[in-house]
Motif scaffolding. Structure first.
Motif, short mmCIF file in Angstrom:
data_model
loop_
_atom_site.label_atom_id
_atom_site.label_comp_id
_atom_site.label_asym_id
_atom_site.label_seq_id
_atom_site.Cartn_x
_atom_site.Cartn_y
_atom_site.Cartn_z
N SER A 1 -35.19 7.09 -14.93
CA SER A 1 -35.65 8.11 -15.88
C SER A 1 -37.07 8.57 -15.55
O SER A 1 -37.37 9.77 -15.60
N ILE A 2 -37.93 7.62 -15.19
CA ILE A 2 -39.31 7.96 -14.85
C ILE A 2 -39.35 8.81 -13.58
O ILE A 2 -40.03 9.85 -13.52
N LEU A 3 -38.60 8.40 -12.56
CA LEU A 3 -38.56 9.16 -11.31
C LEU A 3 -38.02 10.57 -11.53
O LEU A 3 -38.58 11.55 -11.02
N ASP A 4 -36.94 10.67 -12.30
CA ASP A 4 -36.33 11.98 -12.54
C ASP A 4 -37.28 12.88 -13.33
O ASP A 4 -37.36 14.08 -13.07
N THR A 5 -38.00 12.31 -14.30
CA THR A 5 -38.96 13.09 -15.09
C THR A 5 -40.08 13.65 -14.20
O THR A 5 -40.45 14.82 -14.29
N ILE A 6 -40.60 12.80 -13.31
CA ILE A 6 -41.67 13.23 -12.41
C ILE A 6 -41.17 14.33 -11.47
O ILE A 6 -41.84 15.36 -11.29
N LEU A 7 -40.00 14.12 -10.87
CA LEU A 7 -39.46 15.11 -9.93
C LEU A 7 -39.13 16.41 -10.63
O LEU A 7 -39.36 17.50 -10.09
N SER A 8 -38.59 16.33 -11.85
CA SER A 8 -38.27 17.55 -12.60
C SER A 8 -39.53 18.33 -12.93
O SER A 8 -39.55 19.57 -12.86
N PHE A 9 -40.60 17.61 -13.28
CA PHE A 9 -41.88 18.28 -13.56
C PHE A 9 -42.40 18.99 -12.32
O PHE A 9 -42.87 20.14 -12.39
N VAL A 10 -42.30 18.32 -11.17
CA VAL A 10 -42.77 18.93 -9.92
C VAL A 10 -41.92 20.16 -9.57
O VAL A 10 -42.46 21.20 -9.16
N SER B 1 -42.66 23.05 -12.23
CA SER B 1 -44.05 23.48 -12.43
C SER B 1 -44.33 24.89 -11.92
O SER B 1 -45.17 25.59 -12.50
N PRO B 2 -43.67 25.37 -10.85
CA PRO B 2 -43.93 26.75 -10.42
C PRO B 2 -43.60 27.81 -11.48
O PRO B 2 -44.11 28.93 -11.40
N VAL B 3 -42.77 27.46 -12.46
CA VAL B 3 -42.42 28.43 -13.51
C VAL B 3 -43.67 28.81 -14.29
O VAL B 3 -43.89 30.00 -14.59
N MET B 4 -44.50 27.82 -14.65
CA MET B 4 -45.73 28.11 -15.37
C MET B 4 -46.67 28.97 -14.53
O MET B 4 -47.37 29.85 -15.06
N ARG B 5 -46.67 28.73 -13.24
CA ARG B 5 -47.52 29.54 -12.33
C ARG B 5 -47.04 30.99 -12.32
O ARG B 5 -47.86 31.92 -12.34
N MET B 6 -45.72 31.18 -12.33
CA MET B 6 -45.18 32.54 -12.35
C MET B 6 -45.53 33.25 -13.64
O MET B 6 -45.82 34.46 -13.64
N VAL B 7 -45.52 32.51 -14.77
CA VAL B 7 -45.89 33.11 -16.06
C VAL B 7 -47.36 33.53 -16.04
O VAL B 7 -47.72 34.62 -16.48
N GLN B 8 -48.21 32.66 -15.49
CA GLN B 8 -49.64 32.96 -15.42
C GLN B 8 -49.93 34.15 -14.51
O GLN B 8 -50.83 34.94 -14.77
N ASP B 9 -49.13 34.25 -13.44
CA ASP B 9 -49.34 35.36 -12.48
C ASP B 9 -48.75 36.67 -12.98
O ASP B 9 -48.96 37.72 -12.35
N GLY B 10 -48.02 36.62 -14.10
CA GLY B 10 -47.46 37.84 -14.67
C GLY B 10 -46.39 38.50 -13.83
O GLY B 10 -46.35 39.74 -13.72
N VAL B 11 -45.51 37.71 -13.22
CA VAL B 11 -44.43 38.27 -12.40
C VAL B 11 -43.44 39.01 -13.28
O VAL B 11 -43.44 38.85 -14.51
N SER B 12 -42.61 39.82 -12.67
CA SER B 12 -41.63 40.59 -13.43
C SER B 12 -40.64 39.67 -14.14
O SER B 12 -40.44 38.53 -13.73
N MET B 13 -40.02 40.19 -15.19
CA MET B 13 -39.07 39.39 -15.97
C MET B 13 -37.89 38.95 -15.11
O MET B 13 -37.41 37.82 -15.22
N LEU B 14 -37.41 39.83 -14.23
CA LEU B 14 -36.28 39.50 -13.35
C LEU B 14 -36.65 38.35 -12.42
O LEU B 14 -35.88 37.40 -12.24
N ALA B 15 -37.85 38.42 -11.83
CA ALA B 15 -38.30 37.36 -10.92
C ALA B 15 -38.49 36.05 -11.66
O ALA B 15 -38.14 34.98 -11.15
N LEU B 16 -39.02 36.13 -12.90
CA LEU B 16 -39.24 34.92 -13.69
C LEU B 16 -37.92 34.25 -14.05
O LEU B 16 -37.76 33.03 -13.90
#
Length: 299
Positions: free
Chosen positions: A29-38, A41-56
């Motif tokens: 569970s710990i390993l899967d949680t860490i890997l899932s977070f990694v 994590s690019p999703v939050m970067r895409m939100v911050q960069d303001g990418v298009s809704m389709l790309a997000l």
């Protein structure tokens, strides 16, 4: 097939390997949680960069699918480990990585499961969206822009209402997804076990065989799981509820009580999960044994 007989077998396996399985489940569970977070994590970067809704949405879907496949790969190894324990064969923690080591033959099965879960998620979202729109017709299902969030932050009441509705929608979506997954995926709980025993079987044959073995055993597995882990799970839920009602405090005595409460919750919750997980290989072995005896009688 008697539930009492299944419980005897499960208790025998549990008495031998409970601690080992709990440790493996926690570690996984710990390993899967860490890997899932990694992975996500690019999703939050895409939100911050303001990418298009389709790309997000496309990026989120792809990354979520990848995270599901990683989770399923761990589940494959864990299922094999429990099957070997049920058969009283030597196992070690490395078994939870067997799906990664044998990803070439197991990859198609994992991808098929991932695609099925993704399809159920799309259906669940559509149903949840339809129901929620009937209750809250003004609720926006689109991802808010930075400007919308800034405007909402200036109105505390509006922000609180939006957050509450969002949490309600997520809860409704997860509930519908759970029901759909239980109704559909329970037929395929033996796919990993069948692949381990019959590595040459095709993906379609594995799913068909699992559905065939589960044809008259769906409710038996549900009752078996409730009987095996229901008591510990109920205790864990009660302890979690009590803990949520205790306010944060600097009182040493109350802090110690909360700490002990958390330990009791942890032990009961993971014990329940281990016993529920064990119901699948125990039932699988019993069905195989019954099928073998039936074939011998017919011969």
């Amino acid at each position: 097939m008697d539930i009492k007989r299944l419980m005897v077998k499960l208790n025998q396996v549990s008495s031998l390997y409970l601690g080992k399985i709990m440790y493996a489940l926690l570690f996984m569970s710990i390993l899967d949680t860490i890997l899932s977070f990694v992975i996500l994590s690019p999703v939050m970067r895409m939100v911050q960069d303001g990418v298009s809704m389709l790309a997000l949405r496309t990026g989120t879907f792809i990354l979520a699918f990848l995270a599901i496949c990683v989770w399923l790969t761990f589940q494959f190894g864990f299922a094999v480990m429990l099957l070997q324990m049920t058969r009283r064969k030597n196992t070690n923690l490395g078994f939870i990585f067997i799906g990664f080591k044998r990803f070439n033959p197991a990859g198609k099965i994992i991808a098929s499961f991932g695609a099925l879960i993704a399809l159920l998620a799309v259906i669940a979202r559509f149903i949840a969206k339809f129901i929620f729109f009937k209750i809250y017709p003004d609720f926006s299902f689109a991802t808010p822009s930075i400007e919308d969030l800034q405007a909402a932050s200036e109105n505390a009441e509006l922000l609180s209402q939006s957050a509450t509705q969002t949490l309600l929608f997520i809860g409704l979506f997860l509930l519908i997804l759970f029901v759909l997954a239980l109704a559909v995926l329970i037929r395929f709980v033996f796919v990993f076990h069948l692949h381990f025993d019959n590595p040459s079987m095709s993906v379609l044959s594995l799913f068909r065989k699992s559905a065939e073995l589960m044809q008259k055993n769906i409710f038996r597995l549900i009752l078996f799981a409730l009987r095996a882990g229901g008591k510990q799970l109920a205790i864990a839920i009660v302890l979690a509820t009590i803990g949520n009602f205790i306010p944060e405090t600097k009182n040493p005595g109350l802090s110690l009580f909360v700490f002990l409460l958390d330990i009791a919750y942890f032990v009961n919750f993971y014990t329940a999960m281990v016993r529920i997980y064990l119901t699948v290989p125990v039932l699988y072995e019993e069905i195989l044994s019954l099928t073998k005896r039936t074939d011998e009688v017919q011969k």
